[in-house]
Motif scaffolding. Structure first.
Motif, mmCIF file in Angstrom:
data_model
loop_
_atom_site.group_PDB
_atom_site.id
_atom_site.type_symbol
_atom_site.label_atom_id
_atom_site.label_comp_id
_atom_site.label_asym_id
_atom_site.label_seq_id
_atom_site.Cartn_x
_atom_site.Cartn_y
_atom_site.Cartn_z
ATOM 1 N N ASP A 1 11.348 5.383 -1.349
ATOM 2 C CA ASP A 1 12.334 4.376 -1.745
ATOM 3 C C ASP A 1 12.529 4.448 -3.262
ATOM 4 O OD1 ASP A 1 13.912 2.190 -2.272
ATOM 5 O OD2 ASP A 1 12.646 0.743 -1.209
ATOM 6 N N PRO A 2 13.714 4.833 -3.739
ATOM 7 C CA PRO A 2 13.926 4.952 -5.192
ATOM 8 C C PRO A 2 13.831 3.632 -5.930
ATOM 9 C CG PRO A 2 16.003 5.170 -3.988
ATOM 10 C CD PRO A 2 14.915 5.177 -2.956
ATOM 11 N N ASP B 1 0.834 -1.178 0.000
ATOM 12 C CA ASP B 1 0.000 0.000 0.000
ATOM 13 C C ASP B 1 0.879 1.241 0.000
ATOM 14 O OD1 ASP B 1 -2.207 -1.651 0.153
ATOM 15 O OD2 ASP B 1 -2.196 -1.655 2.356
ATOM 16 N N GLU B 2 0.250 2.386 -0.173
ATOM 17 C CA GLU B 2 1.014 3.627 -0.250
ATOM 18 C C GLU B 2 1.692 3.975 1.068
ATOM 19 O OE1 GLU B 2 -0.795 6.935 -2.252
ATOM 20 O OE2 GLU B 2 -2.041 5.604 -3.437
ATOM 21 N N ASP B 3 1.170 3.433 2.189
ATOM 22 C CA ASP B 3 1.819 3.704 3.471
ATOM 23 C C ASP B 3 2.905 2.692 3.791
ATOM 24 O OD1 ASP B 3 0.397 1.458 3.988
ATOM 25 O OD2 ASP B 3 -0.850 2.305 5.584
ATOM 26 N N GLY B 4 3.180 1.786 2.842
ATOM 27 C CA GLY B 4 4.260 0.833 3.017
ATOM 28 C C GLY B 4 3.849 -0.504 3.575
ATOM 29 N N THR B 5 2.597 -0.654 4.017
ATOM 30 C CA THR B 5 2.142 -1.923 4.565
ATOM 31 C C THR B 5 1.798 -2.888 3.450
ATOM 32 O OG1 THR B 5 -0.145 -1.173 4.681
ATOM 33 C CG2 THR B 5 1.227 -0.794 6.625
ATOM 34 N N LEU B 6 1.869 -4.188 3.764
ATOM 35 C CA LEU B 6 1.554 -5.223 2.790
ATOM 36 C C LEU B 6 0.160 -5.761 3.064
ATOM 37 C CD1 LEU B 6 4.920 -7.210 2.635
ATOM 38 C CD2 LEU B 6 4.043 -5.570 0.986
ATOM 39 N N THR C 1 7.232 4.128 -9.335
ATOM 40 C CA THR C 1 6.115 5.027 -9.030
ATOM 41 C C THR C 1 5.625 5.707 -10.298
ATOM 42 O OG1 THR C 1 7.488 6.984 -8.643
ATOM 43 C CG2 THR C 1 7.141 5.503 -6.767
ATOM 44 N N LEU C 2 4.420 6.211 -10.229
ATOM 45 C CA LEU C 2 3.847 6.913 -11.372
ATOM 46 C C LEU C 2 4.571 8.229 -11.628
ATOM 47 C CD1 LEU C 2 0.070 6.260 -10.655
ATOM 48 C CD2 LEU C 2 1.440 5.217 -12.437
ATOM 49 N N GLU C 3 4.951 8.927 -10.568
ATOM 50 C CA GLU C 3 5.635 10.204 -10.755
ATOM 51 C C GLU C 3 6.984 10.014 -11.447
ATOM 52 O OE1 GLU C 3 5.875 12.330 -7.096
ATOM 53 O OE2 GLU C 3 3.754 12.896 -7.103
ATOM 54 N N SER C 4 7.717 8.957 -11.076
ATOM 55 C CA SER C 4 9.003 8.720 -11.734
ATOM 56 C C SER C 4 8.805 8.200 -13.155
ATOM 57 C CB SER C 4 9.835 7.719 -10.919
ATOM 58 O OG SER C 4 9.167 6.470 -10.820
ATOM 59 N N ARG C 5 7.736 7.470 -13.364
ATOM 60 C CA ARG C 5 7.462 6.915 -14.694
ATOM 61 C C ARG C 5 7.183 8.026 -15.705
ATOM 62 N NH1 ARG C 5 8.066 2.720 -18.263
ATOM 63 N NH2 ARG C 5 6.253 2.513 -19.612
#
Length: 257
Positions: free
Chosen positions: A221-222, A156-161, A226-230
């Protein structure tokens, strides 16, 4: 009566020539009425791919839209096994997009107003052109996760699975969302039409990555895609893209009813 000769030349300077079986089959087709090029069910006889290309061009020249559509459909159906062979490994959503993009490319080549080496080579060795078109489209999907790479959990966006089962659709989905959630083989045709209704390929890709692949908009985390980096733009603009894609797909879904 036979087909007009091809106009392009190989890099060696030799003129393009159809193979004799193709020339013979085109002559066979020209000896019957165009309306008989396809059967009563709308499917063509078992013409070669190269023959279908030539017949499509003849119908386009004569503005015979009805027969043009039937022949084009037959050509794309005959091309599908080659497209599937060279685009294996992707999930249903990506596969449908790839097939649609390859189909668009092939139709553009078949109906090209000015002949090119590639467009005319369709009447010599269509499978090679289809393979090249497929690989060209697949190369733009090199960063997409393939089916075998999917996990049983998603981040998830908060890092949880969370288990994938928690992300399955509930009972409140509208018909369009049901189609997108299922991605079943029976509904691939509808799903493909919905995706192709999105006019901007970037909007289509953003929708798939966010809604079907659960990519986050951003992540500290690089190593996490992510959509922004894409896309190199911010979350607000990407959300606008996705909303535009959804609106176009909903409109297409309504038109099918």
């Amino acid at each position: 009566m036979g087909p007009a000769p091809l106009t392009c030349h190989a890099l060696t300077g030799e003129p393009y020539l159809r193979h004799p079986p193709v020339e013979a089959e085109i002559r066979e087709a020209l000896a019957i009425a165009p309306k008989d090029w396809v059967g009563s069910t709308g499917r063509s006889p078992l013409w070669r791919l190269e023959t279908l290309v030539h017949l499509i061009r003849l119908r386009a020249r004569d503005n015979d839209n009805r027969l043009l559509g039937a022949l084009t459909f037959a050509f794309l159906e005959a091309a599908k096994p080659t497209v599937e062979r060279w685009s294996r490994g992707f999930g249903p959503a990506d596969t449908e997009v790839i097939e649609g993009l390859v189909g668009d490319r092939l139709v553009a080549l078949v109906l090209a107003e000015l002949p090119t080496r590639t467009s005319e080579y369709l009447e010599i060795d269509a499978k090679t052109v289809i393979k090249q078109a497929t690989l060209r489209v697949v190369s733009t999907f090199k960063d997409q996760p393939k089916a075998h790479a999917f996990k049983t959990t998603v981040q998830d966006e908060d890092g949880t699975l969370s288990p994938l089962v928690e992300n399955l659709p509930g009972g409140g989905l509208d018909p369009l969302e049901h189609l997108l959630a299922k991605e079943s083989s029976q509904e691939r045709g509808v799903f493909r039409r919905l995706l192709l209704a999105v006019t901007d390929p970037r909007h289509r890709e953003a929708f798939i990555l966010r809604k079907l692949r659960n990519w986050p908009y951003s992540n500290p985390d690089p190593a996490v895609p992510t959509l922004e980096s894409r896309f190199g733009i911010g979350e607000r603009q990407i959300r606008t893209w996705i909303n535009t894609a959804i609106a176009q797909m909903r409109a297409a879904h309504g038109a099918d009813q």
